[in-house]
Design a protein around this motif. Structure first.
Motif, PDB file in Angstrom:
ATOM      1  N   ASP A   1      -5.604  -1.382  -6.244  1.00 49.90           N
ATOM      2  CA  ASP A   1      -6.680  -0.460  -5.854  1.00 49.90           C
ATOM      3  C   ASP A   1      -6.192   1.263  -6.489  1.00 49.90           C
ATOM      4  O   ASP A   1      -5.152   1.028  -6.119  1.00 49.90           O
ATOM      5  CB  ASP A   1      -7.364  -0.444  -4.619  1.00 49.90           C
ATOM      6  N   ILE A   2      -7.083   2.167  -6.765  1.00 50.69           N
ATOM      7  CA  ILE A   2      -6.046   3.762  -6.942  1.00 50.69           C
ATOM      8  C   ILE A   2      -7.176   4.010  -6.425  1.00 50.69           C
ATOM      9  O   ILE A   2      -8.731   4.809  -7.224  1.00 50.69           O
ATOM     10  CB  ILE A   2      -5.938   3.625  -8.901  1.00 50.69           C
TER      11      ILE A   2
ATOM     12  N   LEU B   1      -2.661   3.957  -3.024  1.00 54.08           N
ATOM     13  CA  LEU B   1      -2.300   2.299  -4.207  1.00 54.08           C
ATOM     14  C   LEU B   1      -2.626   1.075  -3.092  1.00 54.08           C
ATOM     15  O   LEU B   1      -2.004   1.311  -1.885  1.00 54.08           O
ATOM     16  CB  LEU B   1      -1.602   2.618  -4.887  1.00 54.08           C
ATOM     17  N   GLU B   2      -2.902   0.571  -3.670  1.00 52.19           N
ATOM     18  CA  GLU B   2      -2.924  -0.995  -3.062  1.00 52.19           C
ATOM     19  C   GLU B   2      -2.753  -2.062  -3.597  1.00 52.19           C
ATOM     20  O   GLU B   2      -4.341  -1.895  -4.951  1.00 52.19           O
ATOM     21  CB  GLU B   2      -4.155  -0.835  -1.785  1.00 52.19           C
ATOM     22  N   GLN B   3      -1.500  -2.359  -3.864  1.00 50.76           N
ATOM     23  CA  GLN B   3      -1.707  -4.282  -4.751  1.00 50.76           C
ATOM     24  C   GLN B   3      -1.585  -5.498  -3.455  1.00 50.76           C
ATOM     25  O   GLN B   3      -1.304  -5.613  -2.665  1.00 50.76           O
ATOM     26  CB  GLN B   3      -0.347  -3.944  -5.148  1.00 50.76           C
ATOM     27  N   ARG B   4      -2.273  -6.569  -3.901  1.00 47.61           N
ATOM     28  CA  ARG B   4      -2.559  -7.495  -2.974  1.00 47.61           C
ATOM     29  C   ARG B   4      -2.446  -8.943  -4.077  1.00 47.61           C
ATOM     30  O   ARG B   4      -3.486  -8.958  -4.506  1.00 47.61           O
ATOM     31  CB  ARG B   4      -3.834  -7.866  -2.059  1.00 47.61           C
TER      32      ARG B   4
ATOM     33  N   ALA C   1       0.850  -1.239   0.227  1.00 45.76           N
ATOM     34  CA  ALA C   1       0.110   0.163  -0.276  1.00 45.76           C
ATOM     35  C   ALA C   1       0.818   0.567   0.094  1.00 45.76           C
ATOM     36  O   ALA C   1       1.976   0.874   0.732  1.00 45.76           O
ATOM     37  CB  ALA C   1      -0.778  -0.194   1.054  1.00 45.76           C
ATOM     38  N   GLU C   2       0.360   2.266  -0.667  1.00 44.12           N
ATOM     39  CA  GLU C   2       1.137   3.303  -0.949  1.00 44.12           C
ATOM     40  C   GLU C   2       0.558   4.430  -0.965  1.00 44.12           C
ATOM     41  O   GLU C   2      -0.937   4.451  -1.758  1.00 44.12           O
ATOM     42  CB  GLU C   2       2.411   3.303  -1.810  1.00 44.12           C
ATOM     43  N   SER C   3       0.495   5.623  -0.140  1.00 46.91           N
ATOM     44  CA  SER C   3      -0.240   6.768  -0.340  1.00 46.91           C
ATOM     45  C   SER C   3       0.416   8.132  -0.766  1.00 46.91           C
ATOM     46  O   SER C   3       2.204   8.147  -0.214  1.00 46.91           O
ATOM     47  CB  SER C   3      -0.724   7.059   0.754  1.00 46.91           C
TER      48      SER C   3
END
Length: 334
Positions: A219-220, A180-183, A159-161
Motif C-alpha cells: 500500500d502507498i 507505506l505498508e507491506q505485508r 509500515a512506514e510513514s
C-alpha cells in the motif's frame, strides 16, 4: 525506560438451549455446551527521550502470546418432533482445540521540530511485526466419525510513514503525509468439512481441503493538506488523498480447486479523495462547520483481464452546529 508485564487467564462454561417450533410443537432441540478458555501474556518495553534539543525519539516493543482452548459440544435431543439417540443425538462430541498466536511488534518514531527549517516539523515512524498463528481442532461427528481442521499463518508486516508540516506562512499550515505498508502472509489450511451443514463441494468427491497460499500486500498512500484561517473566527481546510493498494495472491497448492469455481487472483485498488471543509465561530456561544467529500474508487482483479470489477464515485456533504443554550445545557446538531 519502562517495562510492563500483563497476564490474563479466563475460564468459563455455558450451556445454550435452542428450540425450533412448528405450530406450537417442538420440532428440533439443540443444546450447545461451551467451555471457554483463554490465556494472554503481554510484555511491553518502551523508551522515549529527546536525543537532541529539537529531536524526539519514541520506541516501543510488544510481545503477545495468546492461547485459545475453547471447545463446544453439540447435542440434538429432539429431532423432527421425536427424541433422538445415537449419531443424531451426539452431533459433535469430544472436542479438542489448540489455538495460539505469537507476535513481536517493534515501533520506532522520530520527530524533529524546527531543527532543519524554522516552523518545519518533520516526522518519521516505522513499525515491524512478525506473527505466527497456529490453529488446530478436532472432534467426533455423531460421536463416532473423526473430524479435524488445521490452519497456520506466518506473517511479516512492515509500515512506514513520513510527514512534513510547515506553519511559516501567515495563518496557514501546509502538511504532507506518506504512508507505506507491506505485508507478506503464508497461509496453509487443512479442513475436513464433510460434516458442515451448509457446504457445497461443487462436484468434488472428497470433502477434505488442503491448500497453501502466499499473499502479499503493498500500500502507498499520499496525503496533502492545506489549512488556513480567513480571520480569527473562521478556518478553511482542503485535503487530497491518493491511495494505491495492491494484493498479490500466489496459490502454491490446492488439492480441490473445484471447491472454488474461480480464483479472482491479484488485485489493484486506486482511491482518490478530495475533502473541503469550513469551520466558523458564529457567536461567543455557537460554532459550526460544513464538509464536502468526493471519492473515486476503482478496483480490478487479474481474473477480470484488466477490467475494473468496482467503479465507485461518492459525493458527501455534512454539517454540524454546536452551541450553549444555557450554562448547563449544550445543543449539538449534525
Amino acid at each position: 525506560m519502562a517495562i510492563k508485564q500483563q497476564l490474563e487467564i479466563y475460564h468459563d462454561d455455558q450451556i445454550i438451549r435452542a428450540g425450533r417450533y412448528t405450530n406450537g410443537a417442538l420440532k428440533e432441540q439443540r443444546n450447545y455446551e461451551d467451555e471457554l478458555k483463554f490465556q494472554e501474556s503481554l510484555t511491553q518495553a518502551s523508551y522515549n527521550s529527546f536525543i537532541t534539543e529539537k529531536t524526539y525519539l519514541a520506541t516501543n516493543y510488544l510481545f503477545q502470546d495468546l492461547k485459545n482452548r475453547s471447545t463446544r459440544k453439540e447435542f440434538r435431543p429432539i429431532s423432527n418432533f421425536l427424541p433422538a439417540t445415537g449419531t443424531t443425538l451426539n452431533q459433535f462430541t469430544k472436542p479438542e482445540t489448540d489455538n495460539e498466536r505469537k507476535s513481536n511488534i517493534l515501533n520506532l518514531g522520530l520527530v524533529n521540530m524546527d531543527g532543519l527549517i524554522k516552523d518545519l516539523r518533520v516526522g518519521f515512524n516505522t513499525r515491524f511485526e512478525k506473527a505466527d498463528t497456529d490453529v488446530a481442532g478436532e472432534g467426533y461427528k455423531g460421536g463416532t466419525t473423526f473430524r479435524q481442521a488445521e490452519s497456520d499463518q506466518s506473517e511479516y508486516q512492515y509500515a512506514e510513514s513520513f510527514s512534513l508540516s510547515y506553519s511559516g506562512l501567515e495563518r496557514t499550515t501546509l502538511s504532507y503525509l506518506l504512508e507505506l505498508e507491506q505485508r507478506k502472509l503464508n497461509w496453509t489450511e487443512l479442513d475436513d468439512i464433510g460434516s458442515y451443514e451448509l457446504v457445497s463441494n461443487f462436484g468434488a468427491g472428497a470433502t477434505t481441503i488442503n491448500r497453501e497460499t502466499d499473499i502479499a500486500h503493498n500500500d502507498i498512500i499520499n496525503t496533502f493538506q492545506l489549512s488556513t484561517r480567513i480571520n480569527d473566527r473562521s478556518k478553511v481546510t482542503a485535503k487530497y488523498k491518493h491511495a494505491d493498494k495492491r494484493r498479490k495472491y500466489a496459490n502454491l497448492s490446492d488439492n480441490l480447486p473445484t471447491f472454488y469455481p474461480g480464483y479472482m487472483g491479484s488485485s489493484e485498488q486506486i482511491i482518490d479523495q478530495v475533502t473541503l471543509g469550513y469551520h466558523a465561530r458564529l457567536t461567543t456561544k455557537w460554532n459550526g462547520g460544513l464538509q464536502y467529500i468526493f471519492e473515486a474508487n476503482e478496483q480490478g482483479y487479474a481474473r477480470q483481464l484488466d477490467q475494473n470489477g468496482l467503479e465507485l464515485m461518492r459525493n458527501g456533504l455534512s454539517g454540524n452546529l454546536t452551541g450553549m443554550l444555557t450554562d448547563k445545557f449544550t445543543l449539538t446538531l449534525t
